[in-house]
Design an enzyme around this catalytic site. Sequence first.
Site, PDB file in Angstrom:
ATOM      1  N   ASP A   1      54.068  -7.355   3.575  1.00 53.22           N
ATOM      2  CA  ASP A   1      53.319  -6.576   4.553  1.00 53.22           C
ATOM      3  C   ASP A   1      53.525  -7.174   5.948  1.00 53.22           C
ATOM      4  O   ASP A   1      53.877  -6.492   6.913  1.00 53.22           O
ATOM      5  CB  ASP A   1      51.837  -6.576   4.155  1.00 53.22           C
TER       6      ASP A   1
ATOM      7  N   ASP B   1      56.140  -5.718   9.130  1.00 51.16           N
ATOM      8  CA  ASP B   1      55.627  -5.330  10.449  1.00 51.16           C
ATOM      9  C   ASP B   1      56.330  -6.127  11.543  1.00 51.16           C
ATOM     10  O   ASP B   1      56.724  -5.579  12.572  1.00 51.16           O
ATOM     11  CB  ASP B   1      54.109  -5.562  10.553  1.00 51.16           C
TER      12      ASP B   1
ATOM     13  N   TYR C   1      46.315  -8.381  -2.761  1.00 53.26           N
ATOM     14  CA  TYR C   1      45.775  -7.050  -2.540  1.00 53.26           C
ATOM     15  C   TYR C   1      45.058  -6.475  -3.759  1.00 53.26           C
ATOM     16  O   TYR C   1      44.683  -5.311  -3.762  1.00 53.26           O
ATOM     17  CB  TYR C   1      46.882  -6.097  -2.061  1.00 53.26           C
TER      18      TYR C   1
ATOM     19  N   ASP D   1      57.415 -18.983   5.642  1.00 54.21           N
ATOM     20  CA  ASP D   1      57.295 -19.362   7.051  1.00 54.21           C
ATOM     21  C   ASP D   1      58.674 -19.471   7.709  1.00 54.21           C
ATOM     22  O   ASP D   1      58.884 -19.018   8.838  1.00 54.21           O
ATOM     23  CB  ASP D   1      56.467 -20.656   7.216  1.00 54.21           C
TER      24      ASP D   1
ATOM     25  N   LYS E   1      56.413 -18.949  -1.408  1.00 57.02           N
ATOM     26  CA  LYS E   1      55.860 -20.212  -0.906  1.00 57.02           C
ATOM     27  C   LYS E   1      55.541 -21.071  -2.128  1.00 57.02           C
ATOM     28  O   LYS E   1      54.403 -21.521  -2.325  1.00 57.02           O
ATOM     29  CB  LYS E   1      54.607 -19.921  -0.049  1.00 57.02           C
TER      30      LYS E   1
HETATM   31 MN    MN Z   1      50.705  -3.201   6.956  1.00 57.13          MN
END
Ligand code: MN
Length: 331
Positions: free
Chosen positions: A229, A233, A124, A205, A171
Amino acid sequence: MTRLCVIPGDGIGQEVVPVAVRVLERLITDLQVVEAVAGWDCFQATGESVPASTLEAMRACGAGLFGAVSSPAHAVPGYRSAIIQLRQTLGLGVNLRPVRSWPGLSVRSGINLLILRENSEGLYVGVERQVSADLAVAERHISRQASEFLAHRAVEIARLRGARRITLVHKANILPLTCGLFRDCCREVLHQAGLDALVDERLVDVAALQLVEQPEAFDLLVTTNLFGDILSDLASYWSGGLGLAPSLNWGQGIALAEPVHGSAPDIAGTGRANPLAAVLSSALLLRYHWRAETEANRLESAVEGLLTDISPGQLRQETTQGIEAELLARL
Ligand code: MN
Ligand code: NAD
């Protein structure tokens, strides 16, 4: 005096934030509210999505409640997402996202987990470049400083909630430098803290699969920006979806509570926005920033009582005002 900078933003932010403020006023008698602006409407009116006066108000208050902002789907010259600017400028390096089962709404009971997401870097940082017409590259930044800051917050939260398990999610098998640095920094801080909790690791994963398969098994998850993120969700499904998902952006002595949902232009102005995500975000301010555990519990119990008494169908029919009245009656 407890000071709160209130930034309703766009769309339903204007509708749900005032509800959360009135609820907080009920719980904190000396609350002093400072109004501030940010977002798309603000950008169109002033040319800035986060004016300097808003940053000053946030710094002066040390605590804020943010609604939501709209972002255009196309690039607009000079416009940057208000919440990303607030996170980066105010050093809100950690994003805290709890997920729990609620009576009625959740399809599964017994879930109570918290995702702690790095909030300032990773993919980000927004450093992308077009190498050629057929190749675009994005940079992923992972630093010792941000990873350790996150891990120290994980220790603090683990102590507050008496965590039994802390899971580092990464990861590092595919990204040994970036994810490897993140993992090593977190391991070191958590190890030195000497917590009672079990500290383990999952590749992202596998973590995604297990958050679907056996969400009750998780307690505190600690991960990088993009992974956090997505996983938060996904996990918010267990809480009953976006209308109930709260978050807290948290820095050094400064915090900004924020419902996970956006400005919901499809329902803005209809009076049907669910204010509970904004309300539950302010419970996070109470618990983690103001250290008002009793008031945080009172607020969450009132939400729990409300959801016990009305069916999901009734909740969908309820107006923002109706939910506020039901909640205030239980406080
Ligand atoms: Mn989001
Ligand atoms: P959204 O969260 O605004 O809405 C998704 C769906 O969920 C919509 O159908 C909406 O009506 C519903 N919904 C969301 N919150 C609700 C609530 N409290 N009560 C009842 N229903 C609710 O996401 P979107 O539609 O993808 O985005 C809309 C705008 O919001 C875009 O401009 C986007 O950029 C912005 N956005 C902002 C944030 C933020 O400010 N942090 C986050 C996500 C999206």
